[in-house]
Scaffold this motif. Structure first.
Motif, PDB file in Angstrom:
ATOM      1  N   SER A  83       4.781  -6.232   0.011  1.00 18.36           N
ATOM      2  CA  SER A  83       3.421  -6.731   0.616  1.00 18.36           C
ATOM      3  C   SER A  83       3.885  -7.423   2.070  1.00 18.36           C
ATOM      4  CB  SER A  83       2.699  -7.571  -0.130  1.00 18.36           C
ATOM      5  OG  SER A  83       3.398  -8.638  -0.543  1.00 18.36           O
ATOM      6  N   ARG A 126       0.483  -1.313  15.809  1.00 17.19           N
ATOM      7  CA  ARG A 126      -0.183  -1.807  14.709  1.00 17.19           C
ATOM      8  C   ARG A 126       0.548  -2.641  13.678  1.00 17.19           C
ATOM      9  NH1 ARG A 126      -4.805   2.731  13.329  1.00 17.19           N
ATOM     10  NH2 ARG A 126      -5.192   0.889  11.790  1.00 17.19           N
ATOM     11  N   ILE A 157      -2.308   2.817   7.830  1.00 23.41           N
ATOM     12  CA  ILE A 157      -1.731   1.636   8.157  1.00 23.41           C
ATOM     13  C   ILE A 157      -1.799   0.419   7.179  1.00 23.41           C
ATOM     14  CG2 ILE A 157      -0.592   0.335   9.948  1.00 23.41           C
ATOM     15  CD1 ILE A 157      -0.197   3.314  10.395  1.00 23.41           C
ATOM     16  N   ARG A 158      -0.920   0.154   6.524  1.00 23.37           N
ATOM     17  CA  ARG A 158      -1.188  -1.055   5.669  1.00 23.37           C
ATOM     18  C   ARG A 158       0.002  -1.904   4.930  1.00 23.37           C
ATOM     19  NH1 ARG A 158      -3.603  -1.380   0.427  1.00 23.37           N
ATOM     20  NH2 ARG A 158      -1.631  -2.784   0.282  1.00 23.37           N
ATOM     21  N   PRO A 159      -0.021  -2.941   4.578  1.00 28.97           N
ATOM     22  CA  PRO A 159       1.302  -3.392   3.816  1.00 28.97           C
ATOM     23  C   PRO A 159       1.594  -2.393   2.480  1.00 28.97           C
ATOM     24  CG  PRO A 159      -0.159  -5.144   4.275  1.00 28.97           C
ATOM     25  CD  PRO A 159      -1.233  -3.999   4.600  1.00 28.97           C
ATOM     26  N   HIS A 160       2.636  -2.201   2.571  1.00 33.93           N
ATOM     27  CA  HIS A 160       3.318  -1.346   1.278  1.00 33.93           C
ATOM     28  C   HIS A 160       2.869  -2.256   0.016  1.00 33.93           C
ATOM     29  CE1 HIS A 160       6.291   0.576  -1.428  1.00 33.93           C
ATOM     30  NE2 HIS A 160       6.268   1.392  -0.282  1.00 33.93           N
ATOM     31  N   VAL A 204       4.365  -3.926   6.809  1.00 34.83           N
ATOM     32  CA  VAL A 204       3.483  -3.019   7.171  1.00 34.83           C
ATOM     33  C   VAL A 204       3.950  -1.651   7.077  1.00 34.83           C
ATOM     34  CG1 VAL A 204       1.748  -2.378   8.801  1.00 34.83           C
ATOM     35  CG2 VAL A 204       1.871  -4.749   7.914  1.00 34.83           C
ATOM     36  N   CYS A 205       3.449  -0.558   6.713  1.00 32.78           N
ATOM     37  CA  CYS A 205       3.984   0.852   6.868  1.00 32.78           C
ATOM     38  C   CYS A 205       2.826   1.826   7.312  1.00 32.78           C
ATOM     39  CB  CYS A 205       4.465   1.098   5.264  1.00 32.78           C
ATOM     40  SG  CYS A 205       5.884   0.165   4.939  1.00 32.78           S
ATOM     41  N   GLN A 206       3.350   2.883   7.689  1.00 31.50           N
ATOM     42  CA  GLN A 206       2.578   3.865   8.164  1.00 31.50           C
ATOM     43  C   GLN A 206       2.808   4.936   7.164  1.00 31.50           C
ATOM     44  OE1 GLN A 206       3.859   6.510  11.390  1.00 31.50           O
ATOM     45  NE2 GLN A 206       2.054   7.362  11.777  1.00 31.50           N
ATOM     46  N   ALA A 216       3.471  -1.414  12.234  1.00 31.51           N
ATOM     47  CA  ALA A 216       4.216  -0.758  11.211  1.00 31.51           C
ATOM     48  C   ALA A 216       5.749  -0.953  11.503  1.00 31.51           C
ATOM     49  CB  ALA A 216       3.899   0.668  11.116  1.00 31.51           C
ATOM     50  N   ILE A 239      -7.640   0.220   8.634  1.00 33.23           N
ATOM     51  CA  ILE A 239      -6.447   0.978   8.182  1.00 33.23           C
ATOM     52  C   ILE A 239      -6.170   2.521   8.291  1.00 33.23           C
ATOM     53  CG2 ILE A 239      -6.350  -0.970   6.402  1.00 33.23           C
ATOM     54  CD1 ILE A 239      -6.705   1.292   4.207  1.00 33.23           C
TER      55      ILE A 239
END
Length: 143
Positions: free
Chosen positions: A79, A115, A72-75, A82-84, A117, A51
């Motif tokens: 969920s 990726r 970089i992962r799901p909010h 995916v967000c930065q 986001a 991530i």
């Protein structure tokens, strides 16, 4: 001329520490309560689970000129999205010319999109406003 690329944590770290010192000295407003002490092991752990996004700017001699680190992962509240999430960004003073800062952030956002986001979250401190960069990128200010 700067080049922008993603790097691995172990590649970045030897060059990063002197630049992090300058970043801290320039931007930290509460050094008495916020001593510099990045959690280097945690950055490595975040990379190991896939991530961590680490984007660097290097000059023609390969010297580290700047960086932008994101998660970089799901909010957590949304969920399925995916967000930065920007952790930190910095461009050393000699390289703050033209649109170098815009290109660093833009490259990072493009790589985050690759990726998965869908949204990027960036922050800035009031004493060093980055409004011009955000305007160039079409960002909207939130509070």
């Amino acid at each position: 001329m700067l080049t922008f690329q993603e790097e691995l944590w172990h590649q970045f770290l030897p060059d990063a520490l002197p630049l992090w010192e300058r970043h801290y000295e320039e931007l930290c407003q509460d050094k008495a309560r916020m001593p510099m002490g990045p959690d280097l092991d945690m950055y490595g752990a975040l990379e190991s689970i896939g991530i961590l996004q680490l984007v660097t700017a290097r000059d023609s001699a390969g010297r580290l000129a700047g960086y932008q680190i994101s998660i970089i992962r799901p909010h957590l509240h949304y969920s399925s999205v995916v967000c930065q999430f920007e952790d930190t960004y910095f461009l050393d003073k000699p390289y703050r010319k033209g649109l170098a800062g815009v290109h660093l952030i833009k490259f990072s956002i493009e790589r985050a999109k690759q990726r998965g986001a869908k949204k990027s979250f960036y922050q800035s401190i009031e004493s060093k406003p980055t409004d011009k960069i955000w305007k160039w990128l079409g960002f909207k200010k939130t509070h």
